[in-house]
Design a protein around this motif. Sequence first.
Motif, PDB file in Angstrom:
ATOM      1  N   PRO A 234      84.490  97.899  -2.324  1.00  0.00           N
ATOM      2  CA  PRO A 234      83.694  98.330  -1.158  1.00  0.00           C
ATOM      3  C   PRO A 234      82.724  99.441  -1.535  1.00  0.00           C
ATOM      4  O   PRO A 234      83.026 100.270  -2.398  1.00  0.00           O
ATOM      5  N   LYS A 262      80.221  94.864   6.213  1.00  0.00           N
ATOM      6  CA  LYS A 262      81.506  94.442   6.805  1.00  0.00           C
ATOM      7  C   LYS A 262      82.222  93.489   5.841  1.00  0.00           C
ATOM      8  O   LYS A 262      83.403  93.656   5.541  1.00  0.00           O
ATOM      9  N   ASP A 265      83.791  95.152   3.083  1.00  0.00           N
ATOM     10  CA  ASP A 265      84.811  96.121   3.511  1.00  0.00           C
ATOM     11  C   ASP A 265      84.367  97.577   3.312  1.00  0.00           C
ATOM     12  O   ASP A 265      85.197  98.470   3.185  1.00  0.00           O
ATOM     13  N   VAL A 267      81.649 101.041   4.260  1.00  0.00           N
ATOM     14  CA  VAL A 267      81.473 101.885   5.447  1.00  0.00           C
ATOM     15  C   VAL A 267      80.064 102.489   5.477  1.00  0.00           C
ATOM     16  O   VAL A 267      79.526 102.867   4.442  1.00  0.00           O
ATOM     17  N   HIS A 344      84.005  99.962  10.002  1.00  0.00           N
ATOM     18  CA  HIS A 344      82.951 100.106   8.991  1.00  0.00           C
ATOM     19  C   HIS A 344      81.916 101.157   9.356  1.00  0.00           C
ATOM     20  O   HIS A 344      80.769 101.073   8.938  1.00  0.00           O
ATOM     21  N   ASN A 392      88.125 105.202   7.947  1.00  0.00           N
ATOM     22  CA  ASN A 392      87.337 104.178   7.239  1.00  0.00           C
ATOM     23  C   ASN A 392      86.920 104.634   5.846  1.00  0.00           C
ATOM     24  O   ASN A 392      87.042 103.886   4.877  1.00  0.00           O
TER      25      ASN A 392
END
Length: 411
Positions: A234, A262, A265, A267, A344, A392
């Motif tokens: 991510p 998203k 995964d 943010v 996110h 997150n």
Amino acid sequence: MKFYFLLLSLVLYAALSNGQSIQNKWEKKAQKLAQKFIIVDGHVDLPYRLKVTNFRLQKEYLGIPYKTDTGDFDFVRAKEGGLDAPFMSIYIPSKLQVEGGAKELADSLINMVEYIAKHQSAYFQMAYSPKDVMRAKKQGKVALPMGMENGAPVEHDLSLIPYFKKRGISYITLTHAKDNKICDSSYDTTRTWNGLSAYGYKVLDEMIFSGIMIDISHVSDSTFYQTLRYVRVPVIASHSSCRKFTPGFERNMSDDMIRMIKANDGVIMVNFGSTFLDSEVGKHNDSLRTVLNQYLEEKGIKENTDEAAQLKLDFSKEHPTLFADVYKVADHIDHIVRLAGVNHVGFGSDYDGVGDSLPTGLKDVRDYPNLVKVLLERGYSSKDIKKMCSGNIFRVWNKVLKNGSTLENKI
Ligand SMILES: [Zn+2]
């Protein structure tokens, strides 16, 4: 008639006081949550402020520890607003890509953050993981994680990536205002690489291996898409908002990019600067600036003189600068939530980095409760807000750290 008037007044009074008590209720709850939850901010530009203005966090100011009258951040105000972990931006101006000295500046800014944590250890603590942040919170301290804004310090030597990891850097923003050796910037129209350079892919590999988060704020769209297609970890946008409210502003995230974050995964930590929030506000302020600069030029008045300062002051009284507000920040959060859900999104204020452009209701680090209040009013649950405050970014940060150490163990 009198009776009806009295009845109407009573009904109005009841409705108003009910509205007020609801307001008070949200306000109290927001204050409570801001203190209870860990609040992480993706981007605070304190180190560069310290460097440029030669400003120091005073040991005591009027008997209160570390309260300052300038800038957007200090210990006292952070505690008041419930801010527990501002990512200290190790900001490297793009001009150093040409002039040299990027690594040296990065080292000196890191030294400065370490100095604060060492010499003001009752208040601040370095942080290299979510666990460190949690420990600092328990001890009533403000944690100081670090993110490097611009990969320029590592653009000539891959071995400097693990070096900066050891020095405590938790994320690297691939570039800043100009294309560098790694990739293209959103602000630079040269498009040197049409995205990532061949070296840039190696930088991504080394960052993943070292457990450093990849920050895609500031990069061009092509860099974003190539990075997202390439990595299996991510990513974060440490201080970016939504392009929906600022059409054509590549520095912000388009709807498609938000959806891709998203799927990745990752943010998006929303930037509070007014120009990031509302293009109308940005346009208005830009045009004021142009008029003022033209006037100064016509009159032959030099920048940074007393005369220019006085003129600017008079001009701003007659033509006030516009600001977005805390509701607009919540609009950006709503938009990300609509497209990607509550897992996110986070806060990436850019405090101490965007000058006098902060929105009404979010003027400095004391004001996070105002944002929490608006989020409560809009129906977000405490659980949702906790995720935005830190859940997150902790998920992403832990995943990247774990992935880095797993790769290291394989060797
Ligand atoms: Zn920035």
